[in-house]
Design a protein around this motif. Structure first.
Motif, PDB file in Angstrom:
ATOM      1  N   LEU A   1       0.833  -1.198   0.000  1.00  0.00           N
ATOM      2  CA  LEU A   1       0.000   0.000   0.000  1.00  0.00           C
ATOM      3  C   LEU A   1       0.872   1.254   0.000  1.00  0.00           C
ATOM      4  O   LEU A   1       0.627   2.195  -0.759  1.00  0.00           O
ATOM      5  N   LEU A   2       1.898   1.268   0.824  1.00  0.00           N
ATOM      6  CA  LEU A   2       2.813   2.411   0.851  1.00  0.00           C
ATOM      7  C   LEU A   2       3.530   2.565  -0.488  1.00  0.00           C
ATOM      8  O   LEU A   2       3.691   3.683  -0.992  1.00  0.00           O
ATOM      9  N   ASP A   3       3.960   1.464  -1.076  1.00  0.00           N
ATOM     10  CA  ASP A   3       4.603   1.509  -2.392  1.00  0.00           C
ATOM     11  C   ASP A   3       3.640   2.041  -3.451  1.00  0.00           C
ATOM     12  O   ASP A   3       4.026   2.821  -4.321  1.00  0.00           O
ATOM     13  N   PHE A   4       2.386   1.615  -3.396  1.00  0.00           N
ATOM     14  CA  PHE A   4       1.381   2.057  -4.365  1.00  0.00           C
ATOM     15  C   PHE A   4       1.185   3.565  -4.282  1.00  0.00           C
ATOM     16  O   PHE A   4       1.133   4.249  -5.304  1.00  0.00           O
ATOM     17  N   ILE A   5       1.094   4.081  -3.077  1.00  0.00           N
ATOM     18  CA  ILE A   5       0.885   5.527  -2.906  1.00  0.00           C
ATOM     19  C   ILE A   5       2.111   6.305  -3.364  1.00  0.00           C
ATOM     20  O   ILE A   5       2.004   7.319  -4.057  1.00  0.00           O
ATOM     21  N   SER A   6       3.303   5.823  -3.038  1.00  0.00           N
ATOM     22  CA  SER A   6       4.512   6.569  -3.403  1.00  0.00           C
ATOM     23  C   SER A   6       4.840   6.460  -4.894  1.00  0.00           C
ATOM     24  O   SER A   6       5.310   7.422  -5.498  1.00  0.00           O
ATOM     25  N   LYS A   7       4.592   5.325  -5.516  1.00  0.00           N
ATOM     26  CA  LYS A   7       4.918   5.149  -6.939  1.00  0.00           C
ATOM     27  C   LYS A   7       3.977   5.924  -7.851  1.00  0.00           C
ATOM     28  O   LYS A   7       4.370   6.331  -8.943  1.00  0.00           O
ATOM     29  N   ASN A   8       2.738   6.119  -7.442  1.00  0.00           N
ATOM     30  CA  ASN A   8       1.788   6.838  -8.286  1.00  0.00           C
ATOM     31  C   ASN A   8       1.901   8.347  -8.133  1.00  0.00           C
ATOM     32  O   ASN A   8       1.174   9.088  -8.780  1.00  0.00           O
TER      33      ASN A   8
ATOM     34  N   GLU B   1      -8.989   2.605  -4.375  1.00  0.00           N
ATOM     35  CA  GLU B   1     -10.182   1.752  -4.438  1.00  0.00           C
ATOM     36  C   GLU B   1     -10.245   0.960  -5.740  1.00  0.00           C
ATOM     37  O   GLU B   1     -10.643  -0.198  -5.757  1.00  0.00           O
ATOM     38  N   LYS B   2      -9.848   1.562  -6.845  1.00  0.00           N
ATOM     39  CA  LYS B   2      -9.971   0.901  -8.146  1.00  0.00           C
ATOM     40  C   LYS B   2      -8.772   0.022  -8.493  1.00  0.00           C
ATOM     41  O   LYS B   2      -8.936  -1.038  -9.086  1.00  0.00           O
ATOM     42  N   LYS B   3      -7.580   0.435  -8.151  1.00  0.00           N
ATOM     43  CA  LYS B   3      -6.398  -0.259  -8.664  1.00  0.00           C
ATOM     44  C   LYS B   3      -5.618  -1.064  -7.637  1.00  0.00           C
ATOM     45  O   LYS B   3      -4.824  -1.917  -8.023  1.00  0.00           O
ATOM     46  N   PHE B   4      -5.798  -0.816  -6.369  1.00  0.00           N
ATOM     47  CA  PHE B   4      -5.075  -1.579  -5.357  1.00  0.00           C
ATOM     48  C   PHE B   4      -5.855  -2.852  -5.077  1.00  0.00           C
ATOM     49  O   PHE B   4      -6.921  -2.818  -4.466  1.00  0.00           O
ATOM     50  N   GLU B   5      -5.347  -3.991  -5.519  1.00  0.00           N
ATOM     51  CA  GLU B   5      -6.113  -5.236  -5.511  1.00  0.00           C
ATOM     52  C   GLU B   5      -5.840  -6.125  -4.298  1.00  0.00           C
ATOM     53  O   GLU B   5      -6.520  -7.122  -4.115  1.00  0.00           O
ATOM     54  N   ASN B   6      -4.846  -5.808  -3.495  1.00  0.00           N
ATOM     55  CA  ASN B   6      -4.512  -6.677  -2.368  1.00  0.00           C
ATOM     56  C   ASN B   6      -5.411  -6.471  -1.165  1.00  0.00           C
ATOM     57  O   ASN B   6      -5.396  -7.275  -0.244  1.00  0.00           O
ATOM     58  N   SER B   7      -6.171  -5.415  -1.152  1.00  0.00           N
ATOM     59  CA  SER B   7      -7.042  -5.105  -0.033  1.00  0.00           C
ATOM     60  C   SER B   7      -8.196  -4.237  -0.534  1.00  0.00           C
ATOM     61  O   SER B   7      -8.085  -3.609  -1.570  1.00  0.00           O
TER      62      SER B   7
END
Length: 175
Positions: A85-92, A136-142
């Protein structure tokens, strides 16, 4: 013996003989035929119920797999999900700041282990809403189960800061 009887008595004797013959034929043939027909219809009904229950079983298995996709599927490691989740927020490269992230909360019942992650973000309204939408749309792990936007006032600078608190959950089978 039959010569001494009248036509009326002979008629009643023939009717009585016919009734006895009818009862005997019912007991020997028709009774078994009707019982076999009743048993056949019962077996056909059971067979139909069995086929429909197999179809229902396949339908329920498909529905369970769809629910697993909707809920968030199985998780490998709850801390790993938090890191992703942290990686998703920082990479985008969202225009938000991560204020805090809580430890993983575990809830268990008889069937499932539910892992909850809570993250708090700071930024502008549009940036926070865009970040929430992308998670909500792209993070699929949770899956996002709760989002709360609120503001805090800094009394020294008299400025209001907007915050977004997101609670995400994923689960695994307890068995």
């Amino acid at each position: 013996m039959f010569k001494n009887l009248t036509y009326k008595q002979k008629f009643f004797a023939v009717i009585a003989g016919f009734m006895i013959l009818l009862l005997a034929s019912y007991k020997k043939t028709y009774k078994h035929t009707l019982a076999a027909k009743k048993e056949l219809s019962l077996v056909e009904e059971k067979l139909f119920n069995n086929e429909s229950s197999i179809n229902e079983l396949y339908f329920l298995k498909d529905e369970i797999s769809n629910l697993k996709k909707t809920i968030g599927g199985q998780t490998k490691n709850p801390e790993h999900v938090q890191q992703e989740l942290l990686d998703f927020i920082s990479k985008n490269e969202f225009n938000v700041n991560i204020v805090s992230i809580e430890d993983v909360h575990l809830f268990s019942d008889n069937d499932f282990l539910i892992y909850s992650n809570q993250i708090e973000l700071e930024g502008g309204y549009e940036d926070l809403i865009e970040t929430l939408y992308e998670i909500e749309k792209k993070f699929e792990n949770s899956r996002v189960v709760n989002a709360n936007i609120y503001s805090k006032k800094n009394y020294r600078t008299q400025a209001k800061t907007l915050y977004l608190k997101i609670i995400l959950q994923n689960y695994e089978n307890a068995k």
